[in-house]
Design an enzyme around this catalytic site. Structure first.
Site, mmCIF file in Angstrom:
data_model
loop_
_atom_site.group_PDB
_atom_site.id
_atom_site.type_symbol
_atom_site.label_atom_id
_atom_site.label_comp_id
_atom_site.label_asym_id
_atom_site.label_seq_id
_atom_site.Cartn_x
_atom_site.Cartn_y
_atom_site.Cartn_z
ATOM 1 N N MET A 99 0.872 -1.540 -0.165
ATOM 2 C CA MET A 99 0.234 0.161 -0.695
ATOM 3 C C MET A 99 0.399 1.858 -0.171
ATOM 4 O O MET A 99 0.246 2.545 0.086
ATOM 5 C CB MET A 99 -0.984 0.083 1.153
ATOM 6 C CG MET A 99 -1.984 -1.327 1.076
ATOM 7 S SD MET A 99 -2.427 -1.351 -0.232
ATOM 8 C CE MET A 99 -4.617 -0.464 0.429
ATOM 9 N N HIS A 102 -2.623 -4.653 -10.197
ATOM 10 C CA HIS A 102 -3.646 -3.878 -9.496
ATOM 11 C C HIS A 102 -5.256 -4.700 -9.981
ATOM 12 O O HIS A 102 -4.836 -4.597 -11.209
ATOM 13 C CB HIS A 102 -3.454 -2.412 -10.275
ATOM 14 C CG HIS A 102 -4.411 -1.207 -9.898
ATOM 15 N ND1 HIS A 102 -4.028 -0.778 -9.568
ATOM 16 C CD2 HIS A 102 -5.694 -0.456 -11.030
ATOM 17 C CE1 HIS A 102 -5.328 0.424 -8.310
ATOM 18 N NE2 HIS A 102 -6.072 0.076 -10.048
HETATM 19 C C1 GRF Z 1 -5.146 -7.034 -4.511
HETATM 20 O O1 GRF Z 1 -6.597 -7.117 -5.230
HETATM 21 C C2 GRF Z 1 -4.187 -6.026 -5.273
HETATM 22 O O2 GRF Z 1 -4.866 -5.912 -6.744
HETATM 23 C C3 GRF Z 1 -4.127 -5.304 -4.809
HETATM 24 O O3 GRF Z 1 -3.903 -5.045 -3.260
HETATM 25 C C4 GRF Z 1 -4.723 -6.800 -3.707
HETATM 26 C C5 GRF Z 1 -4.052 -7.887 -2.460
HETATM 27 O O4 GRF Z 1 -4.640 -8.777 -2.265
HETATM 28 N N1 GRF Z 1 -2.601 -4.718 -5.125
HETATM 29 P P1 GRF Z 1 -4.054 -9.886 -1.329
HETATM 30 O O5 GRF Z 1 -3.445 -8.985 0.056
HETATM 31 O O6 GRF Z 1 -3.003 -10.282 -2.153
HETATM 32 O O7 GRF Z 1 -5.233 -10.692 -0.914
#
Ligand code: GRF
Length: 208
Positions: A92, A111
């Site tokens: 993030m 993304h």
């Molecule tokens: C995903 O939807 C990705 O596209 C975004 O953050 C989310 C991460 O999901 N950047 P996870 O932690 O891998 O379940």
């Protein structure tokens, strides 16, 4: 076959991380996840990594005087584990040119939309899927791209679309998008590991 050493940055649940670990352990991907770094001590991604004996590190921006020293700590960890590809899997924090320059063309991001729609610094997490629902678009999807200095705007490696149905909510869209993320992120990593991705300007060519 050469096994690519991958370092993963994740802030959350880590389902994408889990998919990469599982596929690498089953030898479906010619990679090994050698380190996982998070900015959040309680990120479930860290537990997932630990369960597979993968070294984990928590690096929090607020523990450092500035962004460069924060990022340098992550760079040092990644380099000390000989990381050849950095995967942002639900990370993030926006990375600065300092970090990007240290791993030029060796950082990829997933993304949860079809870039250039619903992306940029204000679009993350469920906000993306709510904006998709509010806008009335009929398709959305996921994008894997190289990371450069512009947020969510580096050269695109793979995209896959899903339909947005009348009865969809942000939550159901998120679920469907996650499923395709778990297909296209490993696929992009495989193509990188096999040396099949060629960046030419804004385009990524995939060699057969
Ligand atoms: C995903 O939807 C990705 O596209 C975004 O953050 C989310 C991460 O999901 N950047 P996870 O932690 O891998 O379940």
């Amino acid at each position: 076959m050469n096994i690519l050493k991958v370092g993963i940055l994740a802030s959350g649940n880590g389902t994408n991380l889990q998919t990469i670990i599982d596929k690498s352990e089953k030898k479906e991907l010619p990679v090994r996840v050698v380190v996982v770094i998070s900015d959040k001590p309680d990120a479930y991604a860290l537990q997932r990594a630990s369960k597979h004996s993968i070294p984990t590190f928590v690096v929090k921006p607020r523990d450092f005087a500035d962004k460069v020293s924060y990022e340098q700590k992550m760079i040092d960890i990644l380099k000390s584990h000989d990381v050849e590809l950095v995967v942002l899997a639900g990370f993030m924090k926006i990375l600065s040119p300092h970090f990007i320059g240290a791993f030029r063309n060796r950082i990829i991001n997933i993304h949860p939309s079809l870039i250039p729609a619903f992306c940029g610094k204000d679009f993350y997490g469920m906000k993306v899927h709510q904006a998709v629902i509010d806008s009335g678009v009929k398709i959305t999807g996921a994008t894997v791209h190289f990371v450069d200095e512009n947020v969510d705007a580096g050269p695109i490696i793979i995209q896959k679309a899903i339909e947005v149905k009348d009865n969809d909510t942000a939550e159901t869209v998120a679920l469907k998008v996650h499923q395709i993320e778990h297909q296209i992120l490993p696929e992009a990593i495989r193509l990188f590991a096999e040396g099949k991705l060629k960046i030419v300007g804004r385009k990524v060519f995939i060699e057969e």
